[in-house]
Scaffold this motif. Structure first.
Motif, PDB file in Angstrom:
ATOM      1  N   LYS A 244     -49.531 -42.145-106.098  1.00 37.85           N
ATOM      2  CA  LYS A 244     -48.227 -42.789-106.263  1.00 37.85           C
ATOM      3  C   LYS A 244     -48.350 -44.314-106.308  1.00 37.85           C
ATOM      4  O   LYS A 244     -47.607 -45.012-107.010  1.00 37.85           O
ATOM      5  CB  LYS A 244     -47.315 -42.362-105.109  1.00 37.85           C
ATOM      6  CG  LYS A 244     -45.934 -43.007-105.100  1.00 37.85           C
ATOM      7  CD  LYS A 244     -45.050 -42.493-106.230  1.00 37.85           C
ATOM      8  CE  LYS A 244     -43.574 -42.799-106.014  1.00 37.85           C
ATOM      9  NZ  LYS A 244     -43.266 -44.207-105.891  1.00 37.85           N
ATOM     10  N   ARG A 245     -49.322 -44.867-105.565  1.00 35.69           N
ATOM     11  CA  ARG A 245     -49.503 -46.323-105.540  1.00 35.69           C
ATOM     12  C   ARG A 245     -49.936 -46.851-106.909  1.00 35.69           C
ATOM     13  O   ARG A 245     -49.588 -47.970-107.277  1.00 35.69           O
ATOM     14  CB  ARG A 245     -50.541 -46.710-104.468  1.00 35.69           C
ATOM     15  CG  ARG A 245     -50.073 -46.448-103.047  1.00 35.69           C
ATOM     16  CD  ARG A 245     -51.213 -46.607-102.055  1.00 35.69           C
ATOM     17  NE  ARG A 245     -52.246 -45.587-102.245  1.00 35.69           N
ATOM     18  CZ  ARG A 245     -53.378 -45.530-101.541  1.00 35.69           C
ATOM     19  NH1 ARG A 245     -53.624 -46.454-100.614  1.00 35.69           N
ATOM     20  NH2 ARG A 245     -54.254 -44.573-101.758  1.00 35.69           N
ATOM     21  N   ASP A 248     -46.797 -47.134-108.900  1.00 36.69           N
ATOM     22  CA  ASP A 248     -46.011 -48.268-108.402  1.00 36.69           C
ATOM     23  C   ASP A 248     -46.581 -49.590-108.905  1.00 36.69           C
ATOM     24  O   ASP A 248     -45.835 -50.507-109.283  1.00 36.69           O
ATOM     25  CB  ASP A 248     -45.996 -48.270-106.879  1.00 36.69           C
ATOM     26  CG  ASP A 248     -45.138 -47.147-106.300  1.00 36.69           C
ATOM     27  OD1 ASP A 248     -44.365 -46.541-107.089  1.00 36.69           O
ATOM     28  OD2 ASP A 248     -45.242 -46.871-105.097  1.00 36.69           O
ATOM     29  N   ARG A 253     -43.866 -52.370-109.331  1.00 35.56           N
ATOM     30  CA  ARG A 253     -43.128 -52.298-108.055  1.00 35.56           C
ATOM     31  C   ARG A 253     -43.816 -53.105-106.955  1.00 35.56           C
ATOM     32  O   ARG A 253     -43.216 -53.439-105.956  1.00 35.56           O
ATOM     33  CB  ARG A 253     -42.989 -50.829-107.603  1.00 35.56           C
ATOM     34  CG  ARG A 253     -42.087 -50.037-108.530  1.00 35.56           C
ATOM     35  CD  ARG A 253     -41.638 -48.712-107.918  1.00 35.56           C
ATOM     36  NE  ARG A 253     -40.900 -47.919-108.913  1.00 35.56           N
ATOM     37  CZ  ARG A 253     -41.388 -46.863-109.511  1.00 35.56           C
ATOM     38  NH1 ARG A 253     -42.613 -46.450-109.242  1.00 35.56           N
ATOM     39  NH2 ARG A 253     -40.676 -46.203-110.396  1.00 35.56           N
TER      40      ARG A 253
END
Length: 255
Positions: A244-245, A248, A253
């Protein structure tokens, strides 16, 4: 094993410290032959430290300590009997800001071959022309080879520095944000060169430009706080990352 799968350099459990600060944490990563590998991640995440570890450029920094191995064509480059000068001939580096020597265009390119013992003038002429041609600079400078390299534009200086690396016939080219100080037109020229050169050389590039990584590389590694949190084919990293990082970071993000 296909040509794309042949490993040229393998980092195994690499830890790197600047004094008490640990910049790389147990990094294991394969660099495949004749492909472009992009290293991405926020500033200070370890990607340039990793890049410099591949030809021992970190050796010149006081207080650096390295654990683990970097295997290049079957041998650990951190072995005590490694000839570091010979290693850097085989694994060349282009830095973030163009750094031409304060001498003529010709002498910039001939410098490396002369250091390695080449004295034949006809052979040097041939190397200079070949290297500048490979770097898409020959037609722009062939009539002023004796002029100072410092008179070239920023984009030309960066291609000169690439030609200087090519002049000693490397196998691997490391590029540390080679376009960050360049205008869009010069950036496009460097990217086109990278695409051509990968057929003969193995290329590793550090970039903060996500679009550039997507355009030029076949494989991408995302560094975060000294660790590699994702490493896969570039298309997969950018469209279907496991972590997920990664998503992002790529979507802005953080970083």
């Amino acid at each position: 094993m296909s040509r794309l799968e042949k490993v040229k350099i393998r980092a195994e459990h690499l830890n790197l410290y600047y004094g008490n600060f640990q910049a790389l944490k147990d990094v294991t990563l394969d660099i495949r032959e004749n492909t472009v590998t992009a290293l991405i991640g926020p500033s200070g995440c370890g990607k340039s430290s990793f890049l410099r570890s591949l030809n021992r450029m970190n050796d010149i920094i006081e207080g650096v300590r390295i654990e683990g191995q970097v295997i290049f064509d079957g041998a650990n480059i951190y072995s005590p009997d490694t000839d570091v000068v010979a290693l850097r001939k085989r694994i060349g580096m282009v830095f973030q800001r163009p750094n031409p020597f304060p001498m003529s265009i010709y002498d910039n390119i001939a410098y490396g071959p002369r250091i390695h013992g080449e004295r034949n003038r006809a052979r040097l002429d041939e190397i200079v022309e070949r290297s500048l041609t490979q770097a898409a600079l020959w037609d722009e400078v062939k009539d002023r080879l004796r002029s100072s390299a410092l008179g070239l534009s920023g984009g030309q200086q960066q291609r000169l520095c690439l030609a200087r690396v090519l002049a000693v016939d490397p196998e691997v080219i490391l590029m540390d944000e080679p376009c960050s100080a360049l205008d869009p037109i010069s950036t496009t020229k460097i990217e086109e060169l990278i695409d051509e050169l990968k057929n003969k050389y193995t290329i590793v590039i550090v970039t903060h430009n996500m679009q550039q990584a997507a355009r030029v590389s076949a494989w991408t590694a995302l560094f975060l706080n000294g660790e590699v949190i994702e490493y896969d084919r570039t298309s997969k990293v950018f469209t279907n990352p496991r972590d997920k990082r990664t998503e992002d970071y790529i979507t802005g993000r953080f970083g």
